[in-house]
Design a protein around this motif. Structure first.
Motif, PDB file in Angstrom:
ATOM      1  N   UNK A  67      36.069  19.555 -12.508  1.00  0.00           N
ATOM      2  CA  UNK A  67      36.222  19.463 -13.961  1.00  0.00           C
ATOM      3  C   UNK A  67      37.142  18.318 -14.369  1.00  0.00           C
ATOM      4  N   UNK A  68      38.016  17.885 -13.475  1.00  0.00           N
ATOM      5  CA  UNK A  68      38.934  16.778 -13.759  1.00  0.00           C
ATOM      6  C   UNK A  68      38.393  15.432 -13.270  1.00  0.00           C
ATOM      7  N   UNK A  69      37.213  15.447 -12.712  1.00  0.00           N
ATOM      8  CA  UNK A  69      36.577  14.233 -12.181  1.00  0.00           C
ATOM      9  C   UNK A  69      35.182  14.076 -12.777  1.00  0.00           C
ATOM     10  N   UNK A  70      35.076  13.943 -14.103  1.00  0.00           N
ATOM     11  CA  UNK A  70      33.755  13.943 -14.720  1.00  0.00           C
ATOM     12  C   UNK A  70      32.867  12.773 -14.301  1.00  0.00           C
ATOM     13  N   UNK A  71      33.449  11.719 -13.832  1.00  0.00           N
ATOM     14  CA  UNK A  71      32.665  10.548 -13.425  1.00  0.00           C
ATOM     15  C   UNK A  71      32.316  10.554 -11.936  1.00  0.00           C
ATOM     16  N   UNK A  72      32.749  11.580 -11.208  1.00  0.00           N
ATOM     17  CA  UNK A  72      32.597  11.597  -9.757  1.00  0.00           C
ATOM     18  C   UNK A  72      32.033  12.912  -9.266  1.00  0.00           C
ATOM     19  N   UNK A  73      31.292  12.835  -8.203  1.00  0.00           N
ATOM     20  CA  UNK A  73      30.897  14.023  -7.471  1.00  0.00           C
ATOM     21  C   UNK A  73      32.017  14.293  -6.462  1.00  0.00           C
ATOM     22  N   UNK A  74      32.370  15.523  -6.280  1.00  0.00           N
ATOM     23  CA  UNK A  74      33.484  15.867  -5.410  1.00  0.00           C
ATOM     24  C   UNK A  74      33.270  15.395  -3.970  1.00  0.00           C
ATOM     25  N   UNK A  75      32.036  15.404  -3.515  1.00  0.00           N
ATOM     26  CA  UNK A  75      31.772  14.975  -2.138  1.00  0.00           C
ATOM     27  C   UNK A  75      32.047  13.483  -1.938  1.00  0.00           C
ATOM     28  N   UNK A  76      32.197  12.717  -3.019  1.00  0.00           N
ATOM     29  CA  UNK A  76      32.511  11.294  -2.915  1.00  0.00           C
ATOM     30  C   UNK A  76      34.010  11.014  -2.823  1.00  0.00           C
ATOM     31  N   UNK A  77      34.823  12.029  -3.090  1.00  0.00           N
ATOM     32  CA  UNK A  77      36.270  11.897  -2.945  1.00  0.00           C
ATOM     33  C   UNK A  77      36.590  11.894  -1.448  1.00  0.00           C
ATOM     34  N   UNK A  78      37.519  11.051  -1.041  1.00  0.00           N
ATOM     35  CA  UNK A  78      37.909  10.985   0.376  1.00  0.00           C
ATOM     36  C   UNK A  78      38.212  12.391   0.899  1.00  0.00           C
ATOM     37  N   UNK A  79      37.774  12.684   2.109  1.00  0.00           N
ATOM     38  CA  UNK A  79      37.894  14.031   2.667  1.00  0.00           C
ATOM     39  C   UNK A  79      39.353  14.504   2.666  1.00  0.00           C
ATOM     40  N   UNK A  80      40.270  13.665   3.073  1.00  0.00           N
ATOM     41  CA  UNK A  80      41.672  14.064   3.108  1.00  0.00           C
ATOM     42  C   UNK A  80      42.160  14.402   1.709  1.00  0.00           C
ATOM     43  N   UNK A  81      41.833  13.565   0.737  1.00  0.00           N
ATOM     44  CA  UNK A  81      42.240  13.840  -0.646  1.00  0.00           C
ATOM     45  C   UNK A  81      41.626  15.138  -1.142  1.00  0.00           C
ATOM     46  N   UNK A  82      40.375  15.379  -0.807  1.00  0.00           N
ATOM     47  CA  UNK A  82      39.697  16.608  -1.222  1.00  0.00           C
ATOM     48  C   UNK A  82      40.391  17.835  -0.615  1.00  0.00           C
ATOM     49  N   UNK A  83      40.783  17.750   0.654  1.00  0.00           N
ATOM     50  CA  UNK A  83      41.480  18.868   1.294  1.00  0.00           C
ATOM     51  C   UNK A  83      42.833  19.112   0.627  1.00  0.00           C
ATOM     52  N   UNK A 160      41.152  14.077 -18.137  1.00  0.00           N
ATOM     53  CA  UNK A 160      40.332  13.750 -16.979  1.00  0.00           C
ATOM     54  C   UNK A 160      41.012  12.634 -16.195  1.00  0.00           C
ATOM     55  N   UNK A 161      40.701  12.545 -14.932  1.00  0.00           N
ATOM     56  CA  UNK A 161      41.304  11.568 -14.036  1.00  0.00           C
ATOM     57  C   UNK A 161      40.215  10.654 -13.511  1.00  0.00           C
ATOM     58  N   UNK A 162      40.550   9.379 -13.414  1.00  0.00           N
ATOM     59  CA  UNK A 162      39.605   8.460 -12.790  1.00  0.00           C
ATOM     60  C   UNK A 162      39.911   8.403 -11.304  1.00  0.00           C
ATOM     61  N   UNK A 163      38.899   8.375 -10.487  1.00  0.00           N
ATOM     62  CA  UNK A 163      39.074   8.303  -9.040  1.00  0.00           C
ATOM     63  C   UNK A 163      39.135   6.827  -8.634  1.00  0.00           C
ATOM     64  N   UNK A 164      40.265   6.382  -8.058  1.00  0.00           N
ATOM     65  CA  UNK A 164      40.385   4.979  -7.683  1.00  0.00           C
ATOM     66  C   UNK A 164      39.688   4.631  -6.386  1.00  0.00           C
ATOM     67  N   UNK A 165      39.106   5.599  -5.738  1.00  0.00           N
ATOM     68  CA  UNK A 165      38.498   5.323  -4.440  1.00  0.00           C
ATOM     69  C   UNK A 165      37.234   6.120  -4.248  1.00  0.00           C
ATOM     70  N   UNK A 166      36.443   5.651  -3.329  1.00  0.00           N
ATOM     71  CA  UNK A 166      35.258   6.370  -2.907  1.00  0.00           C
ATOM     72  C   UNK A 166      35.404   6.603  -1.424  1.00  0.00           C
ATOM     73  N   UNK A 167      34.681   7.550  -0.926  1.00  0.00           N
ATOM     74  CA  UNK A 167      34.692   7.776   0.509  1.00  0.00           C
ATOM     75  C   UNK A 167      33.803   6.759   1.171  1.00  0.00           C
TER      76      UNK A 167
END
Length: 167
Positions: A67-83, A160-167
């Motif tokens: 919900x805080x990453x409206x521009x991103x799919x969660x699976x695209x967030x780096x695995x460590x950051x997601x954990x 909302x937060x913008x994700x500065x990185x992709x996996x």
């Protein structure tokens, strides 16, 4: 000097990472990564409780994070950051004796150690936004030491937060 709880949280993050990447058993992931932690200080007990609670509530945690990453799919967030995000949100919801500020600071420091240069800011922004939503909705229930807070989270534009990185 790192706090013992930070070391434990780092190990939990590694166990979650190992489980996610390997697809092996939960027990193998937790046993291999937690070997050597102290039983005297309840480190292993805390680590197992956190590890299994994150896994048991993963869908709920992921929804709050997504919900805080409206521009991103969660699976695209780096695995460590997601954990780390899952651990942080889990502590907000299910570890009522841990102050939110401690949860956020620990996640930031672990992100700086294990992830990218931008990860600390990213993790901070997402956890701040989730924390604020939980607080505003009354879903954040803390007791004892968990009530201690020295700062008010900053509100993000559109919450909302913008994700500065992709996996």
């Amino acid at each position: 000097m790192k706090s013992q709880r930070r070391i434990v949280r780092g190990r939990v993050m590694q166990a979650l990472y190992a489980f996610e990447i390997s697809g092996g058993s939960q027990e193998a992931a937790i046993e291999n990564v937690l070997a050597g932690l102290s039983e005297e200080d309840n480190d292993i007990e805390f680590a197992k409780k956190l590890f299994f609670k994150v896994l048991d509530t993963r869908a709920e945690l992921d929804k709050l994070i997504h919900d805080k990453l409206p521009q991103w799919e969660l699976h695209r967030v780096a695995v460590i950051d997601r954990m780390l995000l899952r651990i942080g949100v889990c502590e907000f919801l299910y570890f009522d004796d841990i102050p939110p500020k401690v949860t956020i600071n620990e996640a930031i420091e672990i992100a700086k150690l294990f992830s990218t240069d931008a990860s600390g800011k990213f993790v901070n922004g997402v956890l701040d936004a989730v924390h604020q939503d939980l607080k505003n909705s009354g879903k954040l229930v803390k007791r004892g030491l968990g009530l201690i807070t020295n700062s008010v989270p900053r509100k993000k534009k559109n919450n909302a937060i913008e994700n500065p990185q992709k996996e």
